[in-house]
Design a protein around this motif. Structure first.
Motif, PDB file in Angstrom:
ATOM      1  N   ALA A  90       7.409   6.177   9.809  1.00 48.95           N
ATOM      2  CA  ALA A  90       6.595   6.216   8.582  1.00 48.95           C
ATOM      3  C   ALA A  90       6.357   4.815   8.035  1.00 48.95           C
ATOM      4  N   VAL A  91       7.453   4.025   7.942  1.00 46.65           N
ATOM      5  CA  VAL A  91       7.329   2.654   7.420  1.00 46.65           C
ATOM      6  C   VAL A  91       6.485   1.810   8.371  1.00 46.65           C
ATOM      7  N   LEU A 129       6.166   3.372  -7.189  1.00 46.07           N
ATOM      8  CA  LEU A 129       6.335   4.776  -7.571  1.00 46.07           C
ATOM      9  C   LEU A 129       5.015   5.374  -8.056  1.00 46.07           C
ATOM     10  N   LEU A 130       4.258   4.568  -8.808  1.00 45.24           N
ATOM     11  CA  LEU A 130       2.957   5.039  -9.312  1.00 45.24           C
ATOM     12  C   LEU A 130       2.009   5.319  -8.148  1.00 45.24           C
ATOM     13  N   GLY A 131       1.999   4.405  -7.189  1.00 45.00           N
ATOM     14  CA  GLY A 131       1.131   4.564  -6.022  1.00 45.00           C
ATOM     15  C   GLY A 131       1.481   5.792  -5.208  1.00 45.00           C
ATOM     16  N   GLY A 155      -3.185   9.622  -7.293  1.00 42.84           N
ATOM     17  CA  GLY A 155      -4.236   9.660  -6.277  1.00 42.84           C
ATOM     18  C   GLY A 155      -5.025   8.378  -6.120  1.00 42.84           C
ATOM     19  N   TYR A 156      -4.385   7.351  -5.613  1.00 44.80           N
ATOM     20  CA  TYR A 156      -5.141   6.129  -5.300  1.00 44.80           C
ATOM     21  C   TYR A 156      -6.040   6.408  -4.100  1.00 44.80           C
ATOM     22  N   PRO A 157      -7.225   5.790  -4.065  1.00 39.18           N
ATOM     23  CA  PRO A 157      -8.099   5.966  -2.892  1.00 39.18           C
ATOM     24  C   PRO A 157      -7.385   5.525  -1.608  1.00 39.18           C
ATOM     25  N   THR A 158      -7.694   6.190  -0.523  1.00 40.71           N
ATOM     26  CA  THR A 158      -7.014   5.937   0.755  1.00 40.71           C
ATOM     27  C   THR A 158      -7.101   4.469   1.168  1.00 40.71           C
ATOM     28  N   THR A 176       1.576   1.265  -2.331  1.00 42.43           N
ATOM     29  CA  THR A 176       2.711   2.147  -2.035  1.00 42.43           C
ATOM     30  C   THR A 176       3.712   1.406  -1.150  1.00 42.43           C
ATOM     31  N   GLY A 177       4.976   1.804  -1.235  1.00 41.15           N
ATOM     32  CA  GLY A 177       6.023   1.221  -0.395  1.00 41.15           C
ATOM     33  C   GLY A 177       6.080  -0.294  -0.487  1.00 41.15           C
ATOM     34  N   VAL A 178       6.239  -0.926   0.674  1.00 39.86           N
ATOM     35  CA  VAL A 178       6.353  -2.385   0.721  1.00 39.86           C
ATOM     36  C   VAL A 178       5.088  -3.049   0.180  1.00 39.86           C
ATOM     37  N   GLY A 179       3.937  -2.388   0.393  1.00 41.05           N
ATOM     38  CA  GLY A 179       2.652  -2.936  -0.055  1.00 41.05           C
ATOM     39  C   GLY A 179       2.630  -3.212  -1.550  1.00 41.05           C
TER      40      GLY A 179
END
Lengths: 79, 286
Positions: B12-13, B63-65, B69-72, B79-82
């Motif tokens: 996943a990561v 956590l918010l990401g 519903g952020y656009p793909t 999200t995550g490391v990003g």
């Protein structure tokens, strides 16, 4: 009324630092904008409906705490 | 068997790390780092401490990401490391702009203030949006968000006092940065311990008191439940590691202040980010 000042005598909350904070809010809004569409209003309404006054006291208390911390914090950063 | 990225960090990561959106933001962050490095900015204790609000933005944005519903297309960047890379990029850009604005003027003591003020603005919006969007804006949650940093500050104060008694030079030289390192890891340890205990279905305090009474009254210290022992052990081990980092990095920081304070700042960031993450996960739910 005396203003909150630092050891150096300058104002802890000068217009430039307030401007930087406001700019930060702007950047933050841009960052969260895609997550917002038409949901903040109803969500806030729900919060107010379900014991909003208690939450309001919590928010005010937390804000006072944050302002106090900010005065101390900015005082240190200017030293 | 072939060794790939997923072997080390999980599929996943690995997928998120190889997403075009993440690669783009990571590339821009790398360029921003190089540009900032070329400026040779002075890394003072104040600059490191001024990064605290930005350390709050990272986990809140992650956590918010993940929950909204952020656009793909931009999802990998929030999200995550990003999310951490995006926050790092914003902090770098802010620092760079402030350096340019300060150029030509007298040596500015204002840079850390403006860096911190802007970070505080971003953090206010991101944390506020997270709490509102996840419906977590309750007085109990606000209580935990307020009390955990105060408890961490109290614990950090005691540890710093002991550090000052045994390693006076390390405590004096690292100053607020050393304090931030200890505070960050105290926050992370307390946040994690409280989250683990709280998920057991009791309030941390009641469970701790109950466990302590049961253990002392019935079976002595050896009878302490594993979970409580783990929580306390975790808190003290993290504090010990943080203190050790300060002591070991003091001499290096004295020789190379810029790099030394950056390293101490990184150690502090690991603690603060972990602590904020634990607290926010406890508040908005796992």
């Amino acid at each position: 009324m005396p203003r909150a000042t630092t050891a150096g005598g300058s104002s802890a909350f000068g217009p430039k630092s307030v401007a930087a904070f406001v700019l930060g809010i702007g950047v933050g809004l841009v960052l969260v904008a895609p997550a917002l569409p038409s949901t903040v209003g109803p969500a806030l309404a729900d919060v107010v409906d379900s014991g909003g006054s208690v939450i309001l006291v919590g928010v005010v208390a937390l804000t006072v705490l944050m302002v106090l911390l900010a005065v101390l914090y900015q005082g240190y950063l200017r030293t | 068997m072939t060794l790939g990225l997923s072997t080390f960090v999980g599929p996943a990561v690995a997928r998120s790390l190889l997403a075009p959106g993440f690669l783009a933001i990571a590339g821009i962050a790398a360029v921003a780092t190089l540009i900032l490095y070329a400026e040779h900015p002075r890394v003072s204790r104040q600059v490191v401490v001024s990064m605290v609000p930005w350390m709050v933005v990272g986990p809140a944005l992650a956590l918010l990401g993940a929950r909204t519903g952020y656009p793909t297309a931009i999802r990998p960047a929030v999200t995550g490391v990003g999310a951490y890379v995006t926050t790092y990029l914003l902090a770098c850009l802010t620092w760079f702009v402030l350096l340019q604005l300060a150029r030509g003027s007298r040596p500015s003591g204002g840079l850390p203030v403006y860096l911190a003020s802007m970070g505080a603005g971003v953090a206010t919006v991101v944390v506020g949006t997270l709490l509102v969007r996840t419906g977590s804006l309750s007085s109990v949650n606000l209580f935990w968000l307020a009390i955990a940093p105060i408890a961490a500050a109290a614990v950090a104060g005691i540890v710093l006092l002991l550090l000052g008694l045994w390693y006076t030079e390390a405590a004096a030289y690292t100053g607020m940065v050393g304090g931030l390192v200890v505070f960050g890891h105290a926050l992370a340890a307390i946040g994690t311990a409280v989250a683990v205990v709280a998920h057991a279905g009791q309030t941390p305090l009641s469970l701790a008191v109950l466990n302590l009474l049961t253990a002392v009254g019935a079976a002595g210290m050896v009878g302490l439940p594993r979970q409580l022992l783990w929580a306390w052990g975790f808190v003290w081990i993290r504090l010990l590691l943080a203190t050790l980092a300060i002591v070991l990095l003091t001499a290096y920081t004295r020789r190379h202040p810029n790099r030394g304070y950056l390293l101490l700042g990184f150690v502090a960031a690991v603690g603060v980010v972990g602590g904020v993450w634990s607290l926010l996960v406890m508040v908005v739910g796992p």
